[in-house]
Motif scaffolding. Sequence first.
Motif, PDB file in Angstrom:
ATOM      1  N   THR B  17       0.860  -1.175   0.000  1.00  0.00           N
ATOM      2  CA  THR B  17       0.000   0.000   0.000  1.00  0.00           C
ATOM      3  C   THR B  17       0.901   1.231   0.000  1.00  0.00           C
ATOM      4  O   THR B  17       1.471   1.596   1.018  1.00  0.00           O
ATOM      5  N   ALA B  18       1.061   1.841  -1.176  1.00  0.00           N
ATOM      6  CA  ALA B  18       1.991   2.966  -1.305  1.00  0.00           C
ATOM      7  C   ALA B  18       1.397   4.220  -0.688  1.00  0.00           C
ATOM      8  O   ALA B  18       2.106   5.027  -0.093  1.00  0.00           O
ATOM      9  N   VAL B  19       0.075   4.396  -0.865  1.00  0.00           N
ATOM     10  CA  VAL B  19      -0.613   5.539  -0.280  1.00  0.00           C
ATOM     11  C   VAL B  19      -1.901   5.030   0.354  1.00  0.00           C
ATOM     12  O   VAL B  19      -2.663   4.311  -0.290  1.00  0.00           O
ATOM     13  N   ASP B  20      -2.099   5.388   1.617  1.00  0.00           N
ATOM     14  CA  ASP B  20      -3.220   4.821   2.349  1.00  0.00           C
ATOM     15  C   ASP B  20      -4.183   5.929   2.783  1.00  0.00           C
ATOM     16  O   ASP B  20      -3.816   6.813   3.555  1.00  0.00           O
ATOM     17  N   SER B  21      -5.395   5.885   2.300  1.00  0.00           N
ATOM     18  CA  SER B  21      -6.448   6.841   2.680  1.00  0.00           C
ATOM     19  C   SER B  21      -5.937   8.278   2.769  1.00  0.00           C
ATOM     20  O   SER B  21      -6.009   8.913   3.805  1.00  0.00           O
ATOM     21  N   PHE B  22      -5.418   8.752   1.667  1.00  0.00           N
ATOM     22  CA  PHE B  22      -4.844  10.099   1.648  1.00  0.00           C
ATOM     23  C   PHE B  22      -5.952  11.132   1.466  1.00  0.00           C
ATOM     24  O   PHE B  22      -6.772  11.049   0.565  1.00  0.00           O
ATOM     25  N   LYS B  23      -5.934  12.114   2.383  1.00  0.00           N
ATOM     26  CA  LYS B  23      -6.992  13.122   2.377  1.00  0.00           C
ATOM     27  C   LYS B  23      -6.362  14.476   2.131  1.00  0.00           C
ATOM     28  O   LYS B  23      -5.320  14.782   2.701  1.00  0.00           O
ATOM     29  N   LEU B  24      -7.009  15.264   1.280  1.00  0.00           N
ATOM     30  CA  LEU B  24      -6.416  16.561   0.978  1.00  0.00           C
ATOM     31  C   LEU B  24      -7.482  17.510   0.462  1.00  0.00           C
ATOM     32  O   LEU B  24      -8.346  17.127  -0.330  1.00  0.00           O
ATOM     33  N   ALA B  25      -7.439  18.754   0.938  1.00  0.00           N
ATOM     34  CA  ALA B  25      -8.272  19.797   0.347  1.00  0.00           C
ATOM     35  C   ALA B  25      -7.359  20.984   0.096  1.00  0.00           C
ATOM     36  O   ALA B  25      -6.889  21.625   1.030  1.00  0.00           O
ATOM     37  N   LEU B  26      -7.084  21.204  -1.150  1.00  0.00           N
ATOM     38  CA  LEU B  26      -6.120  22.238  -1.523  1.00  0.00           C
ATOM     39  C   LEU B  26      -6.874  23.503  -1.896  1.00  0.00           C
ATOM     40  O   LEU B  26      -7.741  23.486  -2.767  1.00  0.00           O
ATOM     41  N   LYS B  27      -6.538  24.604  -1.205  1.00  0.00           N
ATOM     42  CA  LYS B  27      -7.252  25.852  -1.482  1.00  0.00           C
ATOM     43  C   LYS B  27      -6.597  26.590  -2.635  1.00  0.00           C
ATOM     44  O   LYS B  27      -5.389  26.532  -2.818  1.00  0.00           O
ATOM     45  N   LYS B  28      -7.418  27.283  -3.397  1.00  0.00           N
ATOM     46  CA  LYS B  28      -6.906  28.048  -4.527  1.00  0.00           C
ATOM     47  C   LYS B  28      -5.911  29.094  -4.034  1.00  0.00           C
ATOM     48  O   LYS B  28      -6.154  29.783  -3.059  1.00  0.00           O
ATOM     49  N   GLY B  29      -4.761  29.158  -4.692  1.00  0.00           N
ATOM     50  CA  GLY B  29      -3.785  30.190  -4.382  1.00  0.00           C
ATOM     51  C   GLY B  29      -2.776  29.826  -3.305  1.00  0.00           C
ATOM     52  O   GLY B  29      -1.831  30.558  -3.071  1.00  0.00           O
ATOM     53  N   GLU B  30      -2.944  28.693  -2.661  1.00  0.00           N
ATOM     54  CA  GLU B  30      -1.990  28.388  -1.583  1.00  0.00           C
ATOM     55  C   GLU B  30      -0.761  27.638  -2.104  1.00  0.00           C
ATOM     56  O   GLU B  30      -0.732  27.149  -3.223  1.00  0.00           O
ATOM     57  N   ILE B  31       0.270  27.623  -1.264  1.00  0.00           N
ATOM     58  CA  ILE B  31       1.443  26.801  -1.553  1.00  0.00           C
ATOM     59  C   ILE B  31       1.500  25.737  -0.473  1.00  0.00           C
ATOM     60  O   ILE B  31       1.707  26.029   0.699  1.00  0.00           O
ATOM     61  N   LEU B  32       1.272  24.501  -0.888  1.00  0.00           N
ATOM     62  CA  LEU B  32       1.204  23.396   0.055  1.00  0.00           C
ATOM     63  C   LEU B  32       2.405  22.479  -0.153  1.00  0.00           C
ATOM     64  O   LEU B  32       2.794  22.197  -1.281  1.00  0.00           O
ATOM     65  N   GLY B  33       2.990  22.032   0.947  1.00  0.00           N
ATOM     66  CA  GLY B  33       4.138  21.143   0.858  1.00  0.00           C
ATOM     67  C   GLY B  33       3.772  19.723   1.241  1.00  0.00           C
ATOM     68  O   GLY B  33       2.894  19.494   2.074  1.00  0.00           O
ATOM     69  N   LEU B  34       4.445  18.764   0.597  1.00  0.00           N
ATOM     70  CA  LEU B  34       4.263  17.356   0.954  1.00  0.00           C
ATOM     71  C   LEU B  34       5.642  16.802   1.253  1.00  0.00           C
ATOM     72  O   LEU B  34       6.518  16.809   0.379  1.00  0.00           O
ATOM     73  N   ILE B  35       5.860  16.389   2.504  1.00  0.00           N
ATOM     74  CA  ILE B  35       7.174  15.854   2.849  1.00  0.00           C
ATOM     75  C   ILE B  35       7.024  14.454   3.426  1.00  0.00           C
ATOM     76  O   ILE B  35       5.919  13.981   3.682  1.00  0.00           O
ATOM     77  N   GLY B  36       8.161  13.819   3.612  1.00  0.00           N
ATOM     78  CA  GLY B  36       8.157  12.462   4.150  1.00  0.00           C
ATOM     79  C   GLY B  36       9.413  11.736   3.698  1.00  0.00           C
ATOM     80  O   GLY B  36      10.018  12.117   2.704  1.00  0.00           O
ATOM     81  N   PRO B  37       9.783  10.692   4.441  1.00  0.00           N
ATOM     82  CA  PRO B  37      11.010   9.954   4.104  1.00  0.00           C
ATOM     83  C   PRO B  37      10.933   9.295   2.724  1.00  0.00           C
ATOM     84  O   PRO B  37       9.860   9.230   2.126  1.00  0.00           O
ATOM     85  N   ASN B  38      12.050   8.779   2.255  1.00  0.00           N
ATOM     86  CA  ASN B  38      12.083   8.091   0.964  1.00  0.00           C
ATOM     87  C   ASN B  38      11.092   6.942   0.937  1.00  0.00           C
ATOM     88  O   ASN B  38      10.979   6.202   1.909  1.00  0.00           O
ATOM     89  N   GLY B  39      10.385   6.832  -0.170  1.00  0.00           N
ATOM     90  CA  GLY B  39       9.457   5.725  -0.326  1.00  0.00           C
ATOM     91  C   GLY B  39       8.164   5.913   0.440  1.00  0.00           C
ATOM     92  O   GLY B  39       7.363   4.990   0.556  1.00  0.00           O
TER      93      GLY B  39
END
Lengths: 353, 257
Positions: B17-39
């Motif tokens: 399971t590479a991605v598990d129940s990923f939830k996201l609400a991205l607002k218009k105009g924002e700068i959002l970061g996604l971080i995390g270890p390798n893999g």
Amino acid sequence: MNKKKEQLLTLIFVILLAALIWLAQNYFDKYLIRILNLGFIYVILAVSLNLLFGFTGQFSLGHAGFMAIGAYTTSLLILPVSQKEMIYLIEPIIWPLSILEIPFIIALLLGGLFAAIAAILIGLPVLRLRGDYLGIATLGFAEIIRVIANNIPQVTNGALGLKGVPEYTNLWWSAGFAVVTVFVIKRLISSSYGRALMAIRENEIAAETIGVNLTYHKVMSFTISAFFAGIGGGLLASLLTTIDPRTFMMFLTFNVLIVVVIGGLGNLTGTIISAFLFNFTLEYLRPIENGFSLIFFSVPKIPGLRMVVFSIALLLVILFKQKGILGEFEFSWQRIAQIKNSLISRTSEGGEL
Amino acid sequence: MTLLKLNNVTMRFGGLTAVDSFKLALKKGEILGLIGPNGAGKTTVFNMITGIYSPTKNSIYFRDENITGLKPDIIAKKGIARTFQNIRLLDNLTVLDNVMIGVHLHLKSSLFSAILRLPGYVREEKSLYTKSINLLERVELGDFAYEKAGSLPYGKQRKLEIARALATNPELLLLDEPAAGMNPQESQELVNFIRQLRDQFNVTIFLIEHDMKVVMGLCERILVLDYGVTIAEGIPQEIQNNPEVIKAYLGVDVVNA
Ligand SMILES: Nc1ncnc2c1ncn2[C@@H]1O[C@H](COP(=O)(O)OP(=O)(O)OP(=O)(O)O)[C@@H](O)[C@H]1O
Ligand SMILES: [Mg+2]
């Protein structure tokens, strides 16, 4: 260099070419005319294959199949009715082919059209898949076309083939269609659509994430390529005047492929030169197959020795000149002007020393 | 307004399971970061949004439209563009061509009028050209327009890839490790560059980045993935001090240590 000047130069070039063709058609011997005809037909075949292989990056082994479709279509439509009555020995030819006899140009275009339709039918399912399935699928297709040609004698006259196809192909037709082919394909690749094709060749994933519809563009390239292969096949049939299923075996595709690789993948100028080089060399090497003696030893009669020479040439190009005989050079008036200018400046610099 | 919405999206590769129940609400105009270890599954999130993979479970909405399972070129046309972790330029084409291909999806002229160079096509091609040259100048690559993309130095290749993405005129720009392989000075420039982009091109930015300076300096909000699971979400300060995040990165339990 401005556009007007380039157009003028192109016009002069076309007029010169026409004058040369007139000269050749009227004064050259038959043998030479035939080689030139083959050269122009190979320009059509190789430039169209290069569109698919060199510019779009899709490998096909089906060119002979599309040529066969064009060749049979054209031949069946231009064969005189009386000739049809004579040659169909196994089974009589079916109606309405038995009574059809239409102008050469329309027959050629229909040949191209049928080849193009076949390409859409194969391309749509196969080019949808990721990976290189086109090579295998087209190889199968070309063989199927041959098997069909062998087995519907009421249309194709089976293994006996079609004899006495009127010899309409002359330098005007072959050179004319070669010019049209090069013109269309050159225009295509230097358009936004052409950039999309090259994007697919360079990186499919990048191409599709910037909005290039992979299937549409691949099928488009494949179809245009097949259309011209069909025309080339029709011209060839009317040059040879005799065709049968064996005319369109695998080696025909290989010949075209050799011309493309030697001319350079993605290089139109190189492909055009290579098409003539191939046909002239093929003819002038004919004597070596009859056996010859070098200083120390003699070579016996070996049919097919010429193809060995080409295979070696192909190998050398692949090893040492991957971009083809011309490398990066591609003809354009601009490029010629650049070269002229650099030559002039070099000589004038030399004068100052 | 929510521009992009992922509802508990899951991506499985066989048993993984590479991605598990990923939830996201991205607002218009924002700068959002996604971080995390390798893999951790970061790139996989991008691949699902851009249609390279179709999620195993649940859906993705862009401007309230379900885009799950659409092909990448269709998604690009809807206004999502991206760059790649391992740069994917069209190496043998010029810098200008790389950008002009980005504008191809907006072309209205038919193949026929392109080959015949009918006036409509010529006009369109001219405007594509002007747009592309302008874009290159705005990102300071104008001087390299006729060089082969593959011959550019690394930092400029990264920039070109962003320019190409912008050429599609996106509303949402996904950047996969834009600072990878850059020195501190280059990455500082990149931070300024990306901020400018957002303001000048009016795009929403979602970026994956390992360089913490870049992430903290740029992002207004950060999501942290670990083994496909979102373990934290918040503003940069919150993330920096979050024990779960430190644990994921350092592999030790800081709170109990
Ligand atoms: N096509 C695939 N088939 C099988 N497994 C895959 C595939 N793509 C990704 N994975 C696996 O999914 C997991 C997450 O990969 P992903 O590339 O999303 O990680 P990442 O967070 O981007 O890592 P990195 O920081 O190294 O780029 C990894 O274990 C990877 O091996
Ligand atoms: Mg990644």
